[in-house]
Write a protein that holds these residues in place. Structure first.
Motif, mmCIF file in Angstrom:
data_model
loop_
_atom_site.group_PDB
_atom_site.id
_atom_site.type_symbol
_atom_site.label_atom_id
_atom_site.label_comp_id
_atom_site.label_asym_id
_atom_site.label_seq_id
_atom_site.Cartn_x
_atom_site.Cartn_y
_atom_site.Cartn_z
ATOM 1 N N HIS A 132 -7.837 -1.181 1.269
ATOM 2 C CA HIS A 132 -6.919 -0.306 2.094
ATOM 3 C C HIS A 132 -6.293 -1.141 3.343
ATOM 4 O O HIS A 132 -5.363 -1.065 3.720
ATOM 5 N N ASN A 135 -3.257 -2.051 2.027
ATOM 6 C CA ASN A 135 -2.606 -0.867 1.868
ATOM 7 C C ASN A 135 -2.533 -0.911 0.229
ATOM 8 O O ASN A 135 -1.495 -0.248 -0.312
ATOM 9 N N VAL A 137 -4.241 1.242 -3.090
ATOM 10 C CA VAL A 137 -5.047 2.615 -3.579
ATOM 11 C C VAL A 137 -5.839 2.062 -4.815
ATOM 12 O O VAL A 137 -5.290 1.313 -5.561
ATOM 13 N N THR A 151 -14.632 9.084 3.145
ATOM 14 C CA THR A 151 -13.005 8.447 3.133
ATOM 15 C C THR A 151 -13.106 7.877 4.402
ATOM 16 O O THR A 151 -11.849 7.268 4.726
ATOM 17 N N ARG A 156 -8.749 4.856 1.003
ATOM 18 C CA ARG A 156 -7.726 4.447 -0.045
ATOM 19 C C ARG A 156 -8.504 4.659 -1.598
ATOM 20 O O ARG A 156 -7.699 4.188 -2.437
ATOM 21 N N THR A 365 5.811 9.167 -6.884
ATOM 22 C CA THR A 365 6.048 8.422 -5.972
ATOM 23 C C THR A 365 7.474 7.929 -5.864
ATOM 24 O O THR A 365 8.484 7.987 -4.966
ATOM 25 N N GLU A 380 2.593 0.440 5.037
ATOM 26 C CA GLU A 380 1.825 1.551 4.748
ATOM 27 C C GLU A 380 2.520 2.600 4.048
ATOM 28 O O GLU A 380 1.737 3.638 3.553
ATOM 29 N N ASN A 381 3.724 2.852 4.101
ATOM 30 C CA ASN A 381 4.478 4.209 3.797
ATOM 31 C C ASN A 381 4.149 4.366 2.406
ATOM 32 O O ASN A 381 4.081 5.489 1.918
ATOM 33 N N SER A 383 1.956 2.812 0.343
ATOM 34 C CA SER A 383 0.597 3.176 -0.057
ATOM 35 C C SER A 383 0.438 4.776 0.332
ATOM 36 O O SER A 383 -0.225 5.166 -0.582
ATOM 37 N N ARG A 384 0.743 5.097 1.283
ATOM 38 C CA ARG A 384 0.257 6.500 1.976
ATOM 39 C C ARG A 384 0.944 7.365 0.883
ATOM 40 O O ARG A 384 0.399 8.551 0.365
ATOM 41 N N TYR A 387 -1.126 7.176 -2.400
ATOM 42 C CA TYR A 387 -2.284 8.053 -2.392
ATOM 43 C C TYR A 387 -2.172 9.542 -2.303
ATOM 44 O O TYR A 387 -2.870 10.216 -2.777
ATOM 45 N N ASN A 388 -1.236 10.018 -1.448
ATOM 46 C CA ASN A 388 -0.876 11.315 -1.298
ATOM 47 C C ASN A 388 -0.618 12.016 -2.652
ATOM 48 O O ASN A 388 -1.084 13.168 -2.985
#
Length: 404
Positions: A132, A135, A137, A151, A156, A365, A380-381, A383-384, A387-388
């Motif tokens: 992580h 960044n 997943v 978590t 991630r 994504t 990170e954007n 990656s986040r 993940y979401n």
């Protein structure tokens, strides 16, 4: 529900994927397609105690069914994407896994956008604890250590297989079914087993069953002393919480000392290699070990496919019968390169699930306007967002849902 599952396949945004042999990748992008890469960690070393080369056919089936769902994924900006994956032999060891990961990180031309694996918890945990930071997943289809549910330590990380905590549920169900009130635990002092032990004891206590002692031993010593302590106890239902090499030694000692069914019931983990009781020599012949294992119990928390469900259409627009046929064909081909590979049809389905989870997360994504080519280890954007989107993935096999 069946129609929902069928329609889900057609509503996918589309990816084009293929994974080549260990240490290499194959360009399948075609003209004009932008290439993304996945790092894949599978133990393919036949000399290792745990080899999972038999997962590779399931990986390929996942890639092929995603590929065949359309020609390419098109982002909101019109970019067409293709995915290549690079296979690392994890050897089910932290050092080999991290070495392979570092080699991928230092590739200046081809950053990996996601990781799949590793297959063993002991190699997955160190990788997920640091991946992580770049960044990335990471999704595993076979690492079931309870610790991986944390978590905070693994922010991630996702998995398509449930935690070993579910094994405790299986044990308690059997105890209730057969009217047993007490159980004993014999544990190897490795993190994967001690974390399971903690959860197991809590679960058993909450259901008002009695744990009559936990005996343990270190990995660098013989389990004989722990066995002797167990032998002096009133335990009759015993769970062996250890690697198979030590389980074989314990069960041989039990056979030699007459601690057999129906006076004793022994339980072991489900993930031991095929024919594990034949490996090593601890004073018992193979036929004696097989006599010892008769009427003993393997606790498996993976759902299994009922015959009535094998023609039901699933994710990837295939049935279980079709998956089984595809697996068998690819496994035959696999044995030319990995002659000692184990046939992992059912467990491999969870590896198939990791591919589809990654595909759906990347599809969604890209559909939200992110340019996947902009992914970097310092941003990170994206990656986040991946993940979401992965957290929102839901699909089904007949007997189990893939829900995060």
């Amino acid at each position: 529900m069946k129609m929902d599952r069928i329609m889900l396949t057609y509503l996918m945004a589309h990816l084009f994927l293929l994974c080549d042999a260990e240490g290499s990748s194959q360009n399948v992008s075609g003209a004009g397609a932008a290439v993304l890469r996945l790092g894949v960690f599978i133990s393919t070393n036949a000399s290792n105690l745990f080899e999972f080369a038999g997962f590779i056919p399931s990986l390929h089936i996942g890639l092929e069914t995603v590929q065949n769902s359309s020609k390419a994924v098109i982002g909101a900006d019109g970019t067409k994407y293709a995915i290549e994956c690079d296979l690392v032999n994890s050897m089910c060891e932290s050092s080999a896994t991290l070495r392979g990961f570092i080699n991928q990180l230092i590739d200046p031309v081809h950053p990996r956008i996601m990781l799949l694996g590793s297959d063993c918890s002991v190699s997955t945990e160190p990788l997920a604890s640091i991946s992580h930071n770049w960044n990335l997943v990471q999704i595993s289809g076979s690492s079931s250590s309870p610790d991986l549910s944390n978590t905070k330590d693994f922010p991630r990380f996702l998995r398509t297989v449930s935690s070993d905590v579910e094994v405790a549920t299986g044990v308690s169900s059997l105890m209730r079914q057969f009217g047993w009130s007490r159980v004993s635990l014999l544990t190897q002092n490795e993190n994967i087993f001690t974390s399971f032990s903690t959860e197991f004891k809590t679960h058993i206590s909450d259901l008002n069953f009695q744990l009559i002692g936990e005996h343990s031993f270190s990995s660098d010593t013989s389990p004989t002393s722990a066995f002797q302590a167990l032998q002096r106890s009133p335990a009759r239902v015993i769970f062996l919480n250890m690697y198979e090499r030590y389980a074989s030694e314990i069960l041989c000692l039990a056979y030699r000392n007459g601690m057999t069914y129906p006076d004793y019931v022994w339980m072991v983990h489900y993930w031991y290699n095929e024919g594990w009781w034949k490996q090593g020599s601890y004073g018992c012949r193979v036929e004696e070990m097989e006599m010892m294992l008769n009427m003993q119990i393997v606790i498996d928390h993976f759902p299994r496919i009922n015959n009535d469900d094998k023609d039901e259409l699933n994710i990837g627009n295939i049935t279980w019968n079709q998956y089984e046929k595809m697996y068998s064909e690819r496994f035959t081909e696999l044995r030319t390169e990995y002659p000692n590979a184990s046939y992992n049809l059912e467990d491999g389905a969870f590896i198939f699930d990791t591919v589809w989870t990654a595909a759906l997360a990347l599809n969604r994504t890209a559909a939200k306007g992110y340019s996947l080519l902009d992914f970097s280890y310092t941003d990170e954007n994206i990656s986040r967002a991946i993940y979401n989107e992965a957290l929102n993935v839901t699909f089904f096999w007949p007997n189990w849902p893939c829900i995060f």
